[in-house]
Motif scaffolding. Sequence first.
Motif, PDB file in Angstrom:
ATOM      1  N   ALA A  68       1.008  -1.215  -0.126  1.00 37.05           N
ATOM      2  CA  ALA A  68      -0.003   0.042  -0.058  1.00 37.05           C
ATOM      3  C   ALA A  68       0.995   1.266   0.085  1.00 37.05           C
ATOM      4  O   ALA A  68       0.506   2.375  -0.561  1.00 37.05           O
ATOM      5  N   ILE A 127       0.491   5.071  -2.405  1.00 37.06           N
ATOM      6  CA  ILE A 127       0.744   6.088  -1.772  1.00 37.06           C
ATOM      7  C   ILE A 127       2.040   6.875  -1.969  1.00 37.06           C
ATOM      8  O   ILE A 127       1.745   8.348  -2.374  1.00 37.06           O
ATOM      9  N   LEU A 152      -3.856   9.458   2.147  1.00 41.09           N
ATOM     10  CA  LEU A 152      -4.119   8.395   3.420  1.00 41.09           C
ATOM     11  C   LEU A 152      -2.713   7.706   3.723  1.00 41.09           C
ATOM     12  O   LEU A 152      -1.699   7.806   3.020  1.00 41.09           O
ATOM     13  N   ALA A 171      -5.287   2.965   3.711  1.00 37.37           N
ATOM     14  CA  ALA A 171      -5.317   2.412   2.381  1.00 37.37           C
ATOM     15  C   ALA A 171      -5.440   1.012   2.265  1.00 37.37           C
ATOM     16  O   ALA A 171      -6.302   0.578   1.616  1.00 37.37           O
ATOM     17  N   TYR A 174      -8.833  -1.354   0.884  1.00 36.51           N
ATOM     18  CA  TYR A 174      -8.698  -2.225  -0.298  1.00 36.51           C
ATOM     19  C   TYR A 174      -8.980  -3.841   0.245  1.00 36.51           C
ATOM     20  O   TYR A 174      -9.900  -4.301  -0.587  1.00 36.51           O
ATOM     21  N   PRO A 206      -7.688   1.912  -3.639  1.00 32.64           N
ATOM     22  CA  PRO A 206      -8.622   3.034  -3.299  1.00 32.64           C
ATOM     23  C   PRO A 206      -7.415   4.441  -3.668  1.00 32.64           C
ATOM     24  O   PRO A 206      -6.232   4.389  -3.373  1.00 32.64           O
ATOM     25  N   LYS A 207      -8.113   5.397  -4.135  1.00 28.84           N
ATOM     26  CA  LYS A 207      -7.659   6.804  -4.378  1.00 28.84           C
ATOM     27  C   LYS A 207      -7.966   7.566  -2.961  1.00 28.84           C
ATOM     28  O   LYS A 207      -9.066   7.646  -2.417  1.00 28.84           O
ATOM     29  N   SER A 208      -6.807   8.248  -2.492  1.00 28.71           N
ATOM     30  CA  SER A 208      -6.967   8.994  -1.349  1.00 28.71           C
ATOM     31  C   SER A 208      -8.071  10.095  -1.403  1.00 28.71           C
ATOM     32  O   SER A 208      -8.816  10.092  -0.160  1.00 28.71           O
ATOM     33  N   TYR A 239     -11.572   9.070   0.004  1.00 29.05           N
ATOM     34  CA  TYR A 239     -11.771   8.629   1.374  1.00 29.05           C
ATOM     35  C   TYR A 239     -11.099   9.503   2.617  1.00 29.05           C
ATOM     36  O   TYR A 239     -11.688   9.510   3.718  1.00 29.05           O
ATOM     37  N   ARG A 240     -10.347  10.577   2.038  1.00 31.03           N
ATOM     38  CA  ARG A 240      -9.542  11.352   3.148  1.00 31.03           C
ATOM     39  C   ARG A 240     -10.427  12.378   3.497  1.00 31.03           C
ATOM     40  O   ARG A 240     -11.115  13.148   2.620  1.00 31.03           O
TER      41      ARG A 240
END
Length: 459
Positions: free
Chosen positions: A118, A122, A167, A172, A176, A350-352, A355-356
């Motif tokens: 992960a 990032i 994230l 992250a 996922y 996942p793209k930050s 979700y951030r």
Amino acid sequence: MAPQPTTYFHSVALQREKCQGCVSCVKLCPTEAIRVRNGKAEILGDRCIDCGACAAGCPYHAFSVRTDTLEELADYAYNIVLPAPSLYAQFPDNVPLEDIWQGLQNLGFDEIFDVSLASEYIAREIEDYIKSYTGGRKPLISATCPAVMRLIQVKFPELIKQVVPVLAPVEAAAIYIKREAAARRQLPGELIGVWFISPCPSKETNIRQSVDVQHTELTGSFSLSEIYGLLLKNLGGTHELNVRTGSSYGLSWGAYGGEITSAGLSNALAVHGIDNVYEMLEQISMNKMPQLDYVECNACKGGCLGGLLTAENKYVAECNLRRRIAALHGQEPADRHEAMARTMVLEDFPKSAAYRKKLVARPMMQLDDDIMEAMKKFERMEEVLCSLPGLDCGACGAPSCQGLAEDIVQGKAHEIDCIFKLRASVHKLSQGMLELAKQIPIYHEPKDLNKMEDDDHEG
């Protein structure tokens, strides 16, 4: 009207029976979140960032850290563990990662997902963000240490806009793997436990009250030192393993400077240790380094390898990890992007941005909700501060004279809590007593007439 308290979760807690009131923790806390009152330390919840500096420096071991226990695995049908490079660094490099993974399965985990993988996703986001960043202040600041994020909220809110909005790798990874495992195992998410092996208390706090992610998919965390002790008895095995792991660049996140290396940044600095991070943020706040692109900040000395919950000495751990990194690096393509491309093959990672959550200020000093009353208290605080010696000795139980002045106007302390003010008051009182004594007539006890007559007869 007094400010309304906000409830914050903290994984660091004081064991009052062990506290000796020595004020060591008071001087160590970067956010002035500790006071000593009536001989015992008190943690101010709205200021604490769970960096663990108090626990690391307490000579009486009066602070504890809340983590989860392996018994809680029984509450879930399927349990996934997220080991980070800091776990691998606890073991000499001649202990294969496969033995560590087998040991984790022996402890009851059904699946393993390596956080180092992960980290590479990032790192790519950080690289892309910096390349496309235009017009704003620099340097940009790493967002992956929860304690640093809380420090910025509390002490440097003006720097929030310079934090890279990504994230933390473990968050992250949890998003996922929980989503992917739920589909693969055909299980509802609430029956899947996703667990982190944490090197520090700030990451445990972030699971309970997140500073950076809208909704964490982490179920809980275990102390790295506790898991390490159990792993020593359970290394190796014959389980079939299918662990997805990262390259040497993902593994490098365990030590300070790893973010910079994996993101391919050259105009950047790595800072570790909460005091050093504090100093760096002060300089950034004063716009002293606008020519710098990026600052990687780790609250723990040595990065995650120096976390409060680790088992091995941070220098030994760094040696272990760097040897693993070198061995893995020798098997990879020389080009960084090619090396990472061999492991970054997950679909829909996942793209930050999705979700951030937005980082918001958490002002440390709010004297009153009523602005007029707050101004009056501030003026009073300035008066009190001018009357104090300015030595910031900490003997009063506050970290500084300004901290004591604030406590006084809030009714939580008295001026004579300062030993210098107390000494002056005692001296003034004693002088007054002496002056009073001079003005009182001397009392002569009357002579006993019967005794005088007896003396005359004897004479």
